[in-house]
Design a protein around this motif. Structure first.
Motif, PDB file in Angstrom:
ATOM      1  N   ALA A  57      28.100  21.848  58.678  1.00 52.30           N
ATOM      2  CA  ALA A  57      27.150  22.620  59.468  1.00 52.30           C
ATOM      3  C   ALA A  57      27.946  23.448  60.467  1.00 52.30           C
ATOM      4  N   PRO A  58      27.396  24.570  60.940  1.00 55.58           N
ATOM      5  CA  PRO A  58      28.101  25.346  61.957  1.00 55.58           C
ATOM      6  C   PRO A  58      28.364  24.496  63.207  1.00 55.58           C
ATOM      7  N   VAL A  78      23.985  24.315  48.349  1.00 56.40           N
ATOM      8  CA  VAL A  78      23.546  23.568  47.171  1.00 56.40           C
ATOM      9  C   VAL A  78      22.028  23.369  47.267  1.00 56.40           C
ATOM     10  N   PRO A  79      21.281  23.658  46.207  1.00 56.58           N
ATOM     11  CA  PRO A  79      19.835  23.423  46.240  1.00 56.58           C
ATOM     12  C   PRO A  79      19.528  21.933  46.220  1.00 56.58           C
ATOM     13  N   MET A 102      31.898  18.566  59.754  1.00 53.80           N
ATOM     14  CA  MET A 102      31.458  17.711  58.654  1.00 53.80           C
ATOM     15  C   MET A 102      30.175  16.991  59.043  1.00 53.80           C
ATOM     16  N   THR A 103      29.220  16.955  58.100  1.00 51.87           N
ATOM     17  CA  THR A 103      27.921  16.357  58.409  1.00 51.87           C
ATOM     18  C   THR A 103      27.524  15.229  57.463  1.00 51.87           C
ATOM     19  N   GLY A 115      22.591  20.999  51.190  1.00 49.48           N
ATOM     20  CA  GLY A 115      22.599  22.275  51.889  1.00 49.48           C
ATOM     21  C   GLY A 115      23.976  22.920  51.895  1.00 49.48           C
ATOM     22  N   LEU A 116      24.468  23.291  53.081  1.00 49.43           N
ATOM     23  CA  LEU A 116      25.747  23.988  53.207  1.00 49.43           C
ATOM     24  C   LEU A 116      26.898  23.021  52.932  1.00 49.43           C
ATOM     25  N   ILE A 117      27.814  23.443  52.059  1.00 49.12           N
ATOM     26  CA  ILE A 117      28.939  22.574  51.695  1.00 49.12           C
ATOM     27  C   ILE A 117      30.215  23.403  51.548  1.00 49.12           C
TER      28      ILE A 117
END
Length: 206
Positions: free
Chosen positions: A202-203, A24-25, A173-174, A140-142
């Motif tokens: 996140a990884p 996501v921006p 999960m972050t 970010g990453l979702i």
């Protein structure tokens, strides 16, 4: 020309029965915090009654003064609790904390926001205006999916997301649980409500 950000931003689309991983921006939101059961907490209703008058004031200002029209975006919320099982197996809404949000274009500035708040305040129709702010969110990453049905039926979907899909993808999960409400509970039957359920990830560190 009127901008429709629900179509322009891919993360405002999701598919039922599918967990999608995407980035996501950074986006800008009107935000207002609170806690407690959204069905009974007075602070929740006050937040709703404050968020939308300012959102529409900004939309009309943007069209009239900046020459840039856009559709007011759907209600969104971040949800969290000390024990995230309060969202899945327990569903204890009294333990929930939340931030109600409404996305606004990046051309809306802090100055525009303050002017909109002043205009709304003069009408005396925003009971929690002092709690409202304009602020970016960088998720970010979702991972997200589309839930169709009553909000109280989200538990099994979230349980699968948290405890099966995310670990299987070597993710952790972050951020805060995020919901985007594509349906209006005042106008739609509960079984037809459409809600994007989102979890920042996140990884997993090896």
């Amino acid at each position: 020309m009127k901008s429709d950000f629900k179509k322009l931003i891919p993360s405002y689309s999701a598919t039922r029965g599918t967990f999608s991983v995407l980035t996501v921006p950074p986006l800008q939101y009107l935000k207002i915090d609170g806690s407690g059961d959204p069905n009974t907490a007075a602070s929740y209703q006050a937040a709703l009654s404050t968020l939308y008058p300012v959102a529409y004031k900004l939309k009309f200002f943007s069209k009239a003064e900046l020459g840039q029209d856009y559709g007011v975006m759907p209600l969104e919320a971040l949800w969290w609790a000390d024990d995230m099982d309060a969202f899945t197996s327990a569903r204890d809404k009294s333990l929930w904390d939340w931030t109600l949000m409404n996305m606004v274009p990046d051309w809306v500035t802090q100055e525009h926001f303050e002017a909109a708040c002043e205009a709304v305040d003069r009408k005396g129709a925003a009971p929690a205006l002092e709690r409202l702010r304009l602020e970016p969110l960088e998720e970010g990453l979702i991972v997200q999916t589309l839930h169709i049905g009553p909000y109280d039926d989200e538990g099994p979907v979230l349980d699968e997301l948290h405890h099966r899909f995310i670990p299987e993808q070597s993710l952790t999960m972050t951020g805060k649980h995020h919901e985007i409400y594509l349906g209006d509970p005042r106008r739609s039957a509960p079984e037809k409500l459409r809600t994007i359920l989102r979890q920042p990830v996140a990884p997993t560190a090896e």
